[in-house]
Write an enzyme that holds these catalytic residues in place. Structure first.
Site, PDB file in Angstrom:
ATOM      1  N   PRO A 191       2.434   5.337  -0.144  1.00 12.28           N
ATOM      2  CA  PRO A 191       2.669   3.924  -0.272  1.00 12.28           C
ATOM      3  C   PRO A 191       3.441   3.812  -1.768  1.00 12.28           C
ATOM      4  O   PRO A 191       3.242   4.816  -2.519  1.00 12.28           O
ATOM      5  CB  PRO A 191       1.440   3.534  -0.368  1.00 12.28           C
ATOM      6  CG  PRO A 191       0.279   4.283  -0.847  1.00 12.28           C
ATOM      7  CD  PRO A 191       0.990   5.777  -0.055  1.00 12.28           C
ATOM      8  N   GLU A 192       4.008   2.708  -1.869  1.00 10.50           N
ATOM      9  CA  GLU A 192       4.757   2.521  -3.146  1.00 10.50           C
ATOM     10  C   GLU A 192       3.938   2.694  -4.243  1.00 10.50           C
ATOM     11  O   GLU A 192       4.539   3.105  -5.501  1.00 10.50           O
ATOM     12  CB  GLU A 192       5.497   0.985  -3.067  1.00 10.50           C
ATOM     13  CG  GLU A 192       6.771   1.137  -2.335  1.00 10.50           C
ATOM     14  CD  GLU A 192       7.834   1.934  -2.530  1.00 10.50           C
ATOM     15  OE1 GLU A 192       8.254   1.689  -3.522  1.00 10.50           O
ATOM     16  OE2 GLU A 192       7.922   2.868  -2.025  1.00 10.50           O
TER      17      GLU A 192
END
Length: 296
Positions: A191-192
């Site tokens: 994920p970011e």
């Protein structure tokens, strides 16, 4: 004789330039020109391009703190930091990368010296001890005090192990890449942003944008070590993209890795970087990259 005319009063100094966004740049933006501008100078014989890029990179370095850290946003008019968050992620990542690669490509020893000093600063002040779950990631800190400024790890920082390979730090690279690999296995993608203990994703930045950084580091480690574990990891990455991100007209980013929802987005770097590093991993020529080529 007539007396001399009085001298005119001095002109007032111009007011300081207002602080506005037009004066601001991130560290990565200002410091990531050396390779392209340097190559342009070599091809044209005009040193102006490399000279301009060099002035920008050195200005950032000369503004480092006593801890040998740089911030992530700089006011180019006032020559001051407007964000003192020191990071290897967003806003700063490629500055470190280009200092080392500029040395490797052009042989400029000063760039190596700047890289070594800043790299050592990040090693001493950004690295956390292992969490209770056994993971350790470089975290954002204040460049002046070294105090932690955030508990979330950016996916952009996954490029760091690849940079460590170029710097000859294979053992440290393998350890950090292993932690990012754990994040991929934990969430299905990287994920970011996610918590340092892999406990959760950032509530407002939980997607996966098909970014190349993790795949790049995996390739660099495989190229340097020929360890089949990295080849197996590449197959996992390729399978994930093919099975979960394939869309009718390309590959789709993930808006939320927890829910697995795809978005109508394929960034250009997916073709220029992500797939490039996957291809090189499986290509026999890929093993010759480290030590012979500089990839930007």
């Amino acid at each position: 004789s007539p007396s001399p005319s009085p001298s005119p009063p001095p002109l007032p100094s111009p007011p300081p330039a207002p602080l506005n966004r037009d004066n601001l740049t991130c560290t990565a933006c200002a410091g990531t020109l050396l390779l392209e501008f340097g190559t342009l100078s070599l091809l044209t014989g005009n040193p102006t391009y490399l000279s301009a890029a060099d002035r920008a990179a050195r200005a950032l370095y000369d503004s480092r703190s006593s801890l040998d850290l740089v911030g992530s946003q700089y006011d180019v008019v006032h020559s001051t930091w407007t964000s003192t968050a020191s990071s290897i992620g967003p806003g700063a990542d490629s500055y470190y990368e280009y200092l080392l690669k500029s040395f490797l490509l052009f042989g400029r020893r000063r760039d190596l010296e700047m890289f070594v000093q800043l790299y050592d600063g990040t090693r001493r002040h950004l690295n956390l001890p292992r969490t209770f779950r056994g993971f350790s990631f470089p975290v954002d800190v204040d460049m002046e005090t070294g105090r932690i400024s955030g508990a979330f790890i950016s996916s952009l920082a996954a490029f760091w192990p690849g940079l460590q390979v170029l710097a000859g730090q294979d053992e440290a690279a393998a350890e950090l890449h292993g932690n990012f690999s754990a994040a991929w296995r934990r969430f299905g993608w990287i994920p970011e942003q996610f918590l340092v203990d892999l406990g959760q994703v950032h509530p407002h930045d939980s997607g996966y944008h098909l970014r190349p950084e993790f795949i790049e580091s995996n390739f660099m480690l495989y190229s340097a070590t020929q360890d089949p574990e990295y080849l197996r990891m590449a197959r996992v990455l390729q399978s994930t993209l093919q099975q979960l991100n394939r869309a009718p007209c390309g590959f789709a980013a993930v808006s939320n890795v927890v829910q697995g929802h795809l978005s109508d987005l394929q960034e250009s770097f997916f073709l220029s970087e992500t797939l490039k590093y996957l291809f090189l991993t499986f290509s026999p020529a890929g093993r010759f990259v480290v030590g012979y080529f500089v990839i930007s």
